[in-house]
Design a protein around this motif. Structure first.
Motif, PDB file in Angstrom:
ATOM      1  N   ARG A   1       0.829  -0.924   0.077  1.00 37.56           N
ATOM      2  CA  ARG A   1      -0.050  -0.011  -0.050  1.00 37.56           C
ATOM      3  C   ARG A   1       0.792   1.114   0.209  1.00 37.56           C
ATOM      4  NH1 ARG A   1      -4.456  -0.874  -1.963  1.00 37.56           N
ATOM      5  NH2 ARG A   1      -5.167   1.049  -0.922  1.00 37.56           N
ATOM      6  N   GLU A   2       2.222   1.112   0.044  1.00 33.85           N
ATOM      7  CA  GLU A   2       2.964   2.254  -0.082  1.00 33.85           C
ATOM      8  C   GLU A   2       2.829   3.209  -1.012  1.00 33.85           C
ATOM      9  OE1 GLU A   2       5.414   2.909   2.196  1.00 33.85           O
ATOM     10  OE2 GLU A   2       5.505   1.218   3.312  1.00 33.85           O
TER      11      GLU A   2
ATOM     12  N   GLU B   1      -3.236  10.178   9.845  1.00 33.57           N
ATOM     13  CA  GLU B   1      -3.945   9.076   9.166  1.00 33.57           C
ATOM     14  C   GLU B   1      -3.395   8.705   7.957  1.00 33.57           C
ATOM     15  OE1 GLU B   1      -7.881   9.709   6.985  1.00 33.57           O
ATOM     16  OE2 GLU B   1      -7.813  10.791   8.600  1.00 33.57           O
ATOM     17  N   LEU B   2      -2.733   9.658   7.282  1.00 39.21           N
ATOM     18  CA  LEU B   2      -1.989   9.225   5.804  1.00 39.21           C
ATOM     19  C   LEU B   2      -0.789   8.384   6.112  1.00 39.21           C
ATOM     20  CD1 LEU B   2      -2.034  12.428   3.608  1.00 39.21           C
ATOM     21  CD2 LEU B   2      -3.584  10.555   3.569  1.00 39.21           C
TER      22      LEU B   2
ATOM     23  N   ARG C   1       0.025   6.799   8.666  1.00 33.96           N
ATOM     24  CA  ARG C   1      -0.467   5.287   9.430  1.00 33.96           C
ATOM     25  C   ARG C   1      -0.905   4.325   8.538  1.00 33.96           C
ATOM     26  NH1 ARG C   1      -3.748   5.966  14.814  1.00 33.96           N
ATOM     27  NH2 ARG C   1      -3.404   3.771  14.857  1.00 33.96           N
ATOM     28  N   GLN C   2      -1.361   5.058   7.181  1.00 34.34           N
ATOM     29  CA  GLN C   2      -1.922   3.921   5.984  1.00 34.34           C
ATOM     30  C   GLN C   2      -0.809   4.093   5.009  1.00 34.34           C
ATOM     31  OE1 GLN C   2      -6.309   3.841   5.751  1.00 34.34           O
ATOM     32  NE2 GLN C   2      -5.861   5.936   6.247  1.00 34.34           N
ATOM     33  N   ASP C   3       0.565   4.197   5.282  1.00 32.95           N
ATOM     34  CA  ASP C   3       1.673   4.128   4.360  1.00 32.95           C
ATOM     35  C   ASP C   3       1.749   4.988   3.395  1.00 32.95           C
ATOM     36  OD1 ASP C   3       2.190   1.896   5.765  1.00 32.95           O
ATOM     37  OD2 ASP C   3       0.976   0.369   4.480  1.00 32.95           O
TER      38      ASP C   3
END
Lengths: 302, 302
Positions: A86-87, A186-187, A189-191
């Motif tokens: 997901r990076e 948030e971004l 933490r979501q790669d």
């Protein structure tokens, strides 16, 4: 003795300059990172720093080396996303008019496969966008997995031009710093690797660049008389920038200050920073998720 | 006499090759344009044609010249849109797997400022897209004024893969040729220059390229076993392509057939075609719509 020391200093300096190898990546992040604490823009350098290329020629040569390395890192990032990674990376560009947000977009991410890029240029919000919270239009443009996203202006405008022109009351914009930090957390933490660049140009160089647009008929279209009105609010903008930089300078998504009086140095810095951040992600070409020999046979018969 | 004539022919051929000047634009549109009438893909060349560069080296040199010219044409297109021009260009890329839709995107539009590009890659439609007519998702990605749009796959998939796999009944897909022509006519009438390229690869070269992906760990991710299944439907696809090319080969938005067995030749052809089409638009840097002298004075005092 004083004279002798000075000569030695000069020799060292010369050695440092010789030491710059345009073919090798240079780690710049720690040197560009805005320190925690109060921010005074007037204390931040806008010229060439004491590392990296010290001439346009050296910078141009270095860029020829960085381009293919960026292109490969991007390809790896894209490739690994095809198998579930997901990076992604989001480059956020903010700065006064003429600082070079467009120039960076063109010259830094230019060498990357356009198929792996997602660019968003945030202008005045539409009526529909204004009817939503300020992050609504921003969230829609967060890069997909495997892509490099570039924000030419961003949600920071909502604490910059919006604050300077009092487009919303202070009680509205003053809450946004915390909302921005929460959004960016948030971004991360979501790669999504968030790379925020404040492209920092001096007031004098801005005048030069605006005047240059008036001297060249192929640049008339880049000139907007409203830019001079904005220039008249220089100090108010600098204060707004200082507060945004200070309050949103988080561990996960820090600000990088890019001296921008020399275009060649500015571009080299952002390119080097981008390379360093992509290399930290360390994207890898994924293994085959099928039987290579079986596929060779199928193809042979096809 | 025969020998003499043959020698003269050889000399002429050599002179022709010498005649290719990598620094100069070549008009290719008329030569690539699909003639009206029945289409047999097997009659259309996939190799190198008798004009333009005849070697990879010459093609590479020519591309170094075309890149900056494309970049300037794009900048002019963008510039004139800031003062009201509605002109844009839409490059549509269709072709069998491995023909090089991604390669063209990277190498042909790569030299253009990414800020002036709008790319759309059309994959399997989402549930929401399927709930709308087939052009719904396409219309949303038509390029803005002043931009070069690239469609990597397009609405043509709705008469290609959809037809081959019978994803909708014949009475649905068979109406789409006329709908496509009507849609494209609408674009052209609203100043979108539509450039449709069928990137044409031979079945043997497709096998080579698929096999090459199995030989190189950095290319494993590009290989999908489903591509071999699709290869098994080669003839059905060729028929579907032939009908789409024939029925949607309109005066306003004709098809161009790009021989794609040699990547360097394919890229040079599309780059040359793009340059020719942009040059036909003849975009111009707009004049100043403000008082230059007055602005100089304002800046001097600022």
């Amino acid at each position: 003795m004083g004279g002798k020391k000075s000569k030695k200093d000069k020799d060292n300096k010369r050695a440092d300059k010789r030491a710059f190898d345009p073919a090798k990546p240079v780690e710049v992040a720690e040197r560009l990172r805005l320190p925690a604490g109060p921010v005074h823009l007037s204390d931040l350098e806008t010229g060439v720093l004491d590392f990296g290329p010290q001439s346009k020629t050296d910078a141009a040569e270095a860029m020829l080396h960085i381009g293919p390395r960026l292109a490969e890192l991007q390809e790896r990032l894209y490739a690994q996303a095809t198998q579930g990674s997901r990076e992604s990376l989001l480059l956020i560009l903010q700065g006064m008019d003429t600082a070079g947000k467009d120039g960076v977009t063109n010259h830094v991410v230019g060498p990357v496969d356009p198929g792996g890029l997602e660019l968003a240029s945030f202008k005045s919000p539409t009526a529909e966008e204004l009817a939503h919270d300020f992050l609504w239009r921003i969230r829609k443009r967060v890069p997909s997995a495997g892509r490099i996203g570039v924000f030419n202006r961003s949600h920071y405008e909502d604490v910059l031009i919006v604050r300077v022109h009092e487009l919303v009351p202070k009680e509205v914009w003053s809450k946004r710093y915390a909302l921005i930090n929460s959004f960016e957390r948030e971004l991360v933490r979501q790669d999504v690797t968030v790379v925020k660049c404040f492209v920092h140009v001096s007031k004098d160089v801005q005048r030069e660049r605006l005047l240059a647009r008036l001297d060249d008929p192929t640049k008339y279209w880049k000139y907007n008389p409203a830019d001079v009105d904005e220039r008249g609010r220089w100090d108010t903008y600098q204060d707004a920038y200082a507060e945004a930089l200070r309050r949103c300078n988080t561990v996960g998504a820090p600000w990088y200050v890019i001296p921008a009086d020399k275009k060649w140095y500015r571009n080299w810095l952002v390119a080097s920073l981008l390379e360093e951040k992509l290399a930290e992600i360390d994207p890898r070409f994924p293994p085959a998720d099928y039987d290579i020999e079986a596929e060779r046979r199928r193809l042979g018969e096809s």
